[in-house]
Design a protein around this motif. Structure first.
Motif, PDB file in Angstrom:
ATOM      1  N   LEU A   3       0.825  -1.199   0.000  1.00 41.96           N
ATOM      2  CA  LEU A   3       0.000   0.000   0.000  1.00 41.96           C
ATOM      3  C   LEU A   3       0.860   1.251   0.000  1.00 41.96           C
ATOM      4  CD1 LEU A   3      -2.867  -0.733   2.570  1.00 41.96           C
ATOM      5  CD2 LEU A   3      -2.885  -1.045   0.088  1.00 41.96           C
ATOM      6  N   GLY A   4       0.352   2.275  -0.660  1.00 41.83           N
ATOM      7  CA  GLY A   4       0.970   3.583  -0.613  1.00 41.83           C
ATOM      8  C   GLY A   4      -0.062   4.628  -0.259  1.00 41.83           C
ATOM      9  N   LEU A   5       0.402   5.847  -0.063  1.00 37.62           N
ATOM     10  CA  LEU A   5      -0.484   6.978   0.236  1.00 37.62           C
ATOM     11  C   LEU A   5      -0.197   8.102  -0.758  1.00 37.62           C
ATOM     12  CD1 LEU A   5      -0.301   7.458   4.127  1.00 37.62           C
ATOM     13  CD2 LEU A   5      -2.238   6.571   2.819  1.00 37.62           C
ATOM     14  N   ALA A   6      -1.234   8.847  -1.098  1.00 38.34           N
ATOM     15  CA  ALA A   6      -1.071  10.116  -1.797  1.00 38.34           C
ATOM     16  C   ALA A   6      -1.581  11.197  -0.862  1.00 38.34           C
ATOM     17  CB  ALA A   6      -1.845  10.132  -3.110  1.00 38.34           C
ATOM     18  N   VAL A   7      -0.754  12.208  -0.624  1.00 40.72           N
ATOM     19  CA  VAL A   7      -1.087  13.215   0.385  1.00 40.72           C
ATOM     20  C   VAL A   7      -2.113  14.209  -0.156  1.00 40.72           C
ATOM     21  CG1 VAL A   7       1.144  13.025   1.512  1.00 40.72           C
ATOM     22  CG2 VAL A   7       0.832  14.704  -0.306  1.00 40.72           C
ATOM     23  N   PRO A   8      -2.848  14.864   0.718  1.00 40.01           N
ATOM     24  CA  PRO A   8      -3.848  15.853   0.290  1.00 40.01           C
ATOM     25  C   PRO A   8      -3.193  17.142  -0.205  1.00 40.01           C
ATOM     26  CG  PRO A   8      -3.735  15.793   2.678  1.00 40.01           C
ATOM     27  CD  PRO A   8      -2.866  14.675   2.181  1.00 40.01           C
ATOM     28  N   PHE A   9      -3.959  17.929  -0.930  1.00 36.59           N
ATOM     29  CA  PHE A   9      -3.471  19.192  -1.474  1.00 36.59           C
ATOM     30  C   PHE A   9      -3.479  20.324  -0.452  1.00 36.59           C
ATOM     31  CE2 PHE A   9      -4.666  17.225  -5.495  1.00 36.59           C
ATOM     32  CZ  PHE A   9      -3.719  17.717  -6.361  1.00 36.59           C
TER      33      PHE A   9
END
Length: 283
Positions: A3-9
């Motif tokens: 699993l990975g994460l994409a951070v919020p803007f």
């Protein structure tokens, strides 16, 4: 399944905390989005800052709008990040879909695909350590990773997907699993037809918000704002955002069944507690 994460803007001040917390968890990679005409930090600078506060997690642009940038400078930035991170940097590239980003820097929106192909040839030459021309020598530093950093492409059209086999290491599929199967199969087919060894890295990405109602509402509001240039798409994307543990597990399992190697969970709320909640879904 990794699993990975994409951070919020949204809150720039929290992004280093997101990186540090994710680095302590089970996540394999952390993605940072790219825009010009938007209130987000410059992607390459932010990735450099994240590199300084992490030791384990892979850091990636997703996706960097390469046609907005000069390729020699971009190649040098990427090689620098690759060395600073001890090989943990992934370059995720795409052509972009918003004309205002191109207008802002004086780039030609209509030929962005051709521009990307031209850039990739230059960047590979820089990373190889060869002179740029008879009059210009090599551009350092040499990347730590042979041939340059890990290179992913985000795309939807068959012609754009072909860049994975021609130039890259893998495909970032930002779609729900039920819309992803044909694209994943095509990328694998193109890889074989190009006689590449092994197989492409296949990564799915889904939009999620896991937490109290305030977290879900914030995520949907942020998504509607970000995709405001395309209201129908924005509404559909906000509606399809996965907001339950069971739903996220189902999507991860579906991507696993499609042959994906990883799934990135795209977060749209600043609620940093999601890092720990989502970590419970790791195998």
């Amino acid at each position: 399944m990794r699993l990975g994460l994409a951070v919020p803007f949204v809150d720039h001040g929290k992004l280093l905390s997101w990186a540090q917390r994710a680095d302590e968890g089970p996540y394999h990679r952390l993605g940072l989005p790219d825009r010009i005409v938007y209130d987000n930090p410059e992607t390459m600078m932010m990735l450099a800052a994240m590199t300084a506060v992490t030791t384990r997690i892979r850091l990636q642009s997703e996706i960097l709008l390469a046609p907005l940038r000069e390729p020699v400078v971009l190649a040098k930035q990427c090689a620098t990040l690759d060395r600073l991170s001890d090989g943990r940097f992934t370059l995720g590239l795409g052509v972009g879909a918003r004309p205002d980003d191109f207008h802002a820097v004086g780039a030609d929106f209509s030929r962005r695909g051709r521009r990307l192909d031209e850039q990739l040839a230059v960047m590979r030459r820089v990373w190889s350590g060869e002179p740029l021309s008879e009059d210009v020598g090599p551009v350092g530093p040499n990347p730590l990773t042979a041939r340059g950093p890990e290179l992913l492409f985000g795309a939807f059209a068959p012609k754009a997907l072909a860049r994975v086999a021609r130039w890259g290491d893998g495909f970032l599929c930002a779609s729900l699993p039920d819309q992803a199967g044909e694209m994943l199969r095509l990328v694998s087919q193109q890889w074989r037809e190009a006689e590449r060894s092994g197989q492409p890295l296949l990564i799915g990405q889904i939009n999620v918000a896991l937490g109290p109602d305030s977290t879900v509402q914030e995520a949907r509001t942020n998504m509607l704002r970000y995709y405001g240039f395309a209201p129908e798409f924005a509404e559909l994307s906000a509606k399809e955002m996965i907001t339950t543990e069971a739903g996220i597990r189902k999507a991860i399992d579906a991507y696993r069944d499609l042959g994906a190697h990883e799934v990135i969970l795209g977060c749209w709320s600043d609620d940093i507690g999601q890092i720990d909640r989502l970590a419970a879904l790791a195998d």
